[in-house]
Scaffold this active site. Structure first.
Site, PDB file in Angstrom:
ATOM      1  CD  GLU A 460      -3.362   0.522   1.800  1.00  0.00           C
ATOM      2  OE1 GLU A 460      -3.449  -0.580   2.330  1.00  0.00           O
ATOM      3  OE2 GLU A 460      -4.246   1.390   1.897  1.00  0.00           O
ATOM      4  CD  GLU A 737      -4.427  -0.304   8.963  1.00  0.00           C
ATOM      5  OE1 GLU A 737      -3.773  -1.359   8.900  1.00  0.00           O
ATOM      6  OE2 GLU A 737      -4.982   0.213   7.979  1.00  0.00           O
TER       7      GLU A 737
HETATM    8  C1  BGC Z   1      -5.232   2.747   4.688  1.00  0.00           C
HETATM    9  C2  BGC Z   1      -5.776   3.835   5.559  1.00  0.00           C
HETATM   10  C3  BGC Z   1      -6.688   4.645   4.696  1.00  0.00           C
HETATM   11  C4  BGC Z   1      -7.830   3.724   4.397  1.00  0.00           C
HETATM   12  C5  BGC Z   1      -9.012   4.294   3.754  1.00  0.00           C
HETATM   13  C6  BGC Z   1      -6.361   1.874   4.312  1.00  0.00           C
HETATM   14  O1  BGC Z   1      -6.018   0.781   3.579  1.00  0.00           O
HETATM   15  O2  BGC Z   1      -4.180   2.073   5.254  1.00  0.00           O
HETATM   16  O3  BGC Z   1      -4.977   4.395   6.451  1.00  0.00           O
HETATM   17  O4  BGC Z   1      -7.011   5.895   5.097  1.00  0.00           O
HETATM   18  O5  BGC Z   1      -7.384   2.573   3.703  1.00  0.00           O
HETATM   19  O6  BGC Z   1      -9.804   3.341   3.190  1.00  0.00           O
END
Ligand code: BGC
Length: 869
Positions: A460, A737
């Site tokens: 990501e 997270e």
């Molecule tokens: C990210 C987040 C992001 C979110 C929104 C995730 O996969 O890691 O931090 O804001 O997606 O969908």
């Protein structure tokens, strides 16, 4: 003396850079200044003469604009505190323009002429050129960038110490080039310049579910222009063109997610020197490609660099001779290894943030294999580190190490991030809170890697707009991130859709299936209004507001159209209070707070900020228009989502925090009721967290301002899951997270996204700085400061220091029995107010001050009052 928001003035991309300086020693206020610019070979100088005024920040360039490549020394002297004579002149700051005009560029992109993007032929290449210098060298500059990533060498020596350059911007519109002083690298006679190339963001595999290849192009190319000025004033230019040659690189595979494979057997260490034995074997003519040179831009902030090296704290031997290294800190970087291995030895380095059942937990990395491989050529001791990749890890597993033991120093983790100046520190009497704060700092470091990313480890690592929107207040205290974020916001503007939609993440991966078509989302899109305003508040740069005004305006206008006459944004896809702990692991958008309550709240708040921005930049009509809109949206919000008495129709902490902090509930009685209800809700939940991305950053401020700071402290100090300190008690060294990325039983959260390094929920650190320590800017750039220590919970001392644009501001307080002792430092050129419990505010001039206050039980939170008495 500093220029724009840069740490170095070399290669600056503007012809009239703004100037800033700080006052050393202990003057109170600057009455006037004089600037002197010297330029040219004969040191032509120009002076402003005495200019009355206290401004010392981002002062307009006072002379003729710089031409491309022009170098100038700028110094300042100041009159302070009514003294009749000026200070000594400062040391000159040196600024040198980069290539400001497209016609300055003669370099073209060059790379391998063989097919580079067919399956099995994606091996990176290197390019190089030999050249002669026949006249003495006065100075030399290398202007350089790439399609992909580059590292340059001249005569066998690395140029610069930056990493992953040119970083990630919206390449078709903006590709950064860097400027290096390479005078010392060159010699009279034969020279060689060469460039390593890697896929990087340009053509590597990037994004979700296996990623997208060739996002910006299929080629790997170097764009380099070496300009040598000789003693006689003549110039030699060596630029990438058809005279360069290319060869396959000893890096046989390279990807930001995947890692790198380096085969030393394929490496001639003399490849970038003129006296290599086997001159041109394997090297062939390059292919010359196209680039619109108008898209080449100079950096606005610092480059990515290694800022620290971390040694392993433990090394365990596993079956099959594998070694498991623990670095004691979840970090972002790569390993550097030093080994003496027989030829053909294959050493494999794997990385992970956490362990599961004693082994690397790689599931959270998803498709980012994060594996580096070194193949030895057996020629004696070698030191190697991959070049074009980065990993998020605390643990590494090494397979194939040639000896049974690791020598000390044989493996070291090198930490990489944008090399911003550290500007903020916080500490208090509670070790868990200190570790929380340290974790925030590490998560910022790991995710400020050229652009502000969500996470640094899995497949990501994108510039998620919502994440930085909530974290920017914390970031702006900890590091000077103005230049980096200003640059990234330019990309936000470029990626904004014509209808005003701000993408979920920037730069966008075009056509990426999961997030296409791009839709507007509250809290994420509001980065376009709230983040420029925040940067203005902290760094005092009104030009930055002007630069990003149109983006914010298009965003607010879009919300206006989506809401229509009801002024309620209640349609479309939203991420809501993302990662509210009540949401199921596989559906983090389904929190307890209605998504459209959040959408309308943010609509009002963005409109309010746009009005403030417009006012600041002198757009009075727009200011009036957006203030009216903000008032209308706020009143529509109240009618739809709040009861007249202040209770909300959605009874969740996030709903109350939004209503209070976004000034949506206005009457004092209703605000009181809302604040009380928020406190009740938090206490009813045992002071555990019940908010996600949206509510969490607002919660403690909402409680504090509602007179429930004791409840805010209970939240802060809670260690049960979910809470800020729960991960700390589990040994976290970065912000997770999810509130429960690792569960109390040691298992990993089963959700598809489970990172251990996401700064968003660490946004509470802003409250630690402003409220717990009590150091807050009350006007842009900290020109005025409020010191207001707020002891509470079990915290009996705290301190914070911030390098403001004007100099050091600091506070340190301690509670001794029933006395609160406070020391503060006010930077020269600033004024401050000190507010102590139970006392009227007092004004403070620059300098250091001590104050104390007797604390009566009523002025402290109940927990602390017990201790203090
Ligand atoms: C990210 C987040 C992001 C979110 C929104 C995730 O996969 O890691 O931090 O804001 O997606 O969908």
């Amino acid at each position: 003396m500093s220029f724009e928001h840069l740490r170095s003035g070399l290669g600056i991309g503007v012809s009239a850079p703004r100037l800033s300086w700080t006052l050393p020693g202990h003057p109170l206020i600057q009455d006037a200044y004089e600037l002197e610019i010297s330029r040219g070979r004969d040191g032509e100088t120009s002076c402003t003469g005495r200019v009355s005024g206290s401004e010392q920040r981002l002062v307009a360039w006072p002379g003729r604009p710089l031409a491309s490549r022009e170098r100038a020394g700028v110094r300042v002297r100041v009159w302070t505190d009514g003294a009749p004579s000026p200070s000594e002149w400062s040391e000159p700051g040196v600024v040198e323009a980069g290539l400001l005009e497209p016609c300055d560029w003669v370099a073209a992109p060059v790379g391998a002429a063989w097919p580079e993007d067919a399956e099995g032929t994606r091996r990176p290449s290197r390019v190089r050129r030999d050249f002669e210098l026949t006249r003495p060298i006065s100075r030399a500059r290398l202007y350089i960038t790439a399609h992909g990533l580059y590292e340059a060498e001249i005569n066998g020596v690395r140029v610069g110490d930056d990493a992953l350059s040119p970083g990630w911007t919206v390449y078709p519109q903006r590709l950064r080039y860097y400027t290096y002083d390479v005078t010392e690298r060159l010699s009279l006679g034969a020279n060689t310049i060469g460039g390593w190339l890697g896929d990087g963001w340009y053509r590597g595999k990037y994004g979700f579910d296996g990623g997208t290849r060739n996002i910006y192009g299929t080629d790997q190319s170097l764009i380099a222009q070496l300009e040598v000025v000789h003693d006689d004033g003549s110039t030699t230019v060596v630029a990438t063109d058809g005279t360069w040659s290319a060869a396959p690189s000893p890096i046989t595979e390279s990807g930001l997610y995947e890692g790198e494979i380096f085969d030393a057997r394929l490496h001639d260490p003399a490849w970038s020197t003129p006296d290599r034995p086997d001159a041109d074997a394997g090297w062939t003519a390059v292919a010359v490609r196209q680039r619109d040179v108008r898209t080449l831009v100079a950096p606005q902030g610092p480059a990515v660099r290694c800022t620290e090296e971390v040694a392993p704290v433990s090394i365990l031997r596993r079956d099959g001779g594998r070694l498991l290294l623990d670095f004691g800190q979840n970090l972002v970087g790569r390993l550097r290894i030093t080994l003496d291995a027989p030829a053909d030895t294959v050493v494999t380095l794997r990385h992970a943030e956490v362990l599961e059942h004693g082994e690397l937990a790689v599931r959270p990395l998803r498709e980012a294999s994060s594996t580096d491989v070194y193949v030895s050529d057996g020629t004696g001791p070698q030191t190697w580190e991959p070049r074009f990749t980065l990993h998020g890890f605390r643990y590494a597993e090494i397979d194939g190490w040639p000896t049974a033991q690791l020598d000390p120093g044989a493996v070291v983790a090198r930490v990489y991030h944008t090399d911003m100046r550290r500007t903020g520190w916080f500490e208090c009497s509670d070790p868990l809170v200190n570790r929380l704060h340290e974790n925030v700092v590490w998560s910022m470091r790991g995710n400020f890697v050229d652009l502000p990313t969500d996470c640094p480890q899995r497949d990501e690592r994108l510039g998620w707009t919502g994440d930085i929107q909530v974290f920017a207040p914390t970031a702006a205290f900890l590091y000077d991130c103005a230049g980096m974020l200003d640059s990234w916001l330019v990309d936000v503007g470029i990626e904004q859709l014509p209808d005003g939609t701000v993408p979920w993440y920037v730069p966008v991966i075009p056509g990426e299936p999961m997030w296409t078509p791009i839709q507007p989302g509250a809290a994420w899109g509001d980065v376009s209004t709230l983040t420029p305003w925040l940067l203005y508040q902290r760094f005092g740069d009104a030009d930055l507001l002007r630069r990003h005004f149109e983006t914010g305006k298009k965003w607010v206008d879009l919300m206006d159209r989506l809401a229509g006459p009801t002024r309620l944004w209640d349609t479309g896809f939203q991420l809501g209070d993302w990662l509210d702990p009540a949401a199921p692991p596989d559906d983090p958008a389904s929190g307890r707070t209605d998504k459209y309550l959040i959408a309308t709240a943010y609509f009002a708040w963005s409109a309010r900020h746009l009005a403030r921005i417009a006012q600041t930049i002198g757009e009075d009509l727009q200011a009036h228009r957006y203030k009216t809109l903000a008032d209308q949206v706020a009143s529509a919000f109240r009618a739809r989502w709040a009861h007249p008495d202040g209770l909300m129709r959605v009874d969740s902490p996030t709903a109350y925090a939004l209503a209070l902090q976004f000034e949506l509930i206005t009457s004092p009685a209703a605000r009181k009721r809302a604040g009380d209800r928020l406190a009740e809700l938090v206490l009813a939940d045992d002071a555990k967290i019940a908010t996600g991305f949206v509510g969490t950053p607002l919660l403690c401020d909402a409680l504090t301002e509602a007179g429930h700071i004791d409840v805010a402290y209970s939240l802060l100090l809670q260690t049960q899951c979910p809470s800020w300190l729960y991960p700390v008690t589990q040994g976290a060294t970065t912000i997770w997270e999810r509130w429960d990325s690792m569960r109390p039983d040691g298992s990993l959260n089963p959700g598809g996204m489970t990172s251990f390094n996401h700064y968003a929920l660490g946004a509470v650190a802003d409250w630690l700085h402003r409220v717990v320590a009590g150091l807050e800017a009350t006007s842009p750039g900290y020109r005025t400061i409020r010191f207001r220590p707020r002891p509470g919970g079990r915290i009996i001392s705290a301190k914070a220091r911030h390098e403001t644009p004007y100099g050091t501001a600091a506070i340190s307080w301690e509670l001794v029995a029933d006395t609160l002792n406070v020391d503060v430092t006010v930077p020269a050129g600033c004024t401050a107010e000190l507010e102590l419990p139970g006392q009227d505010p007092v004004s403070l001039a620059p300098g250091t001050h001590h104050a104390s206050a007797r604390i009566s039980a009523g002025t402290l939170s109940p927990a602390l009052a017990g201790e203090a008495c």
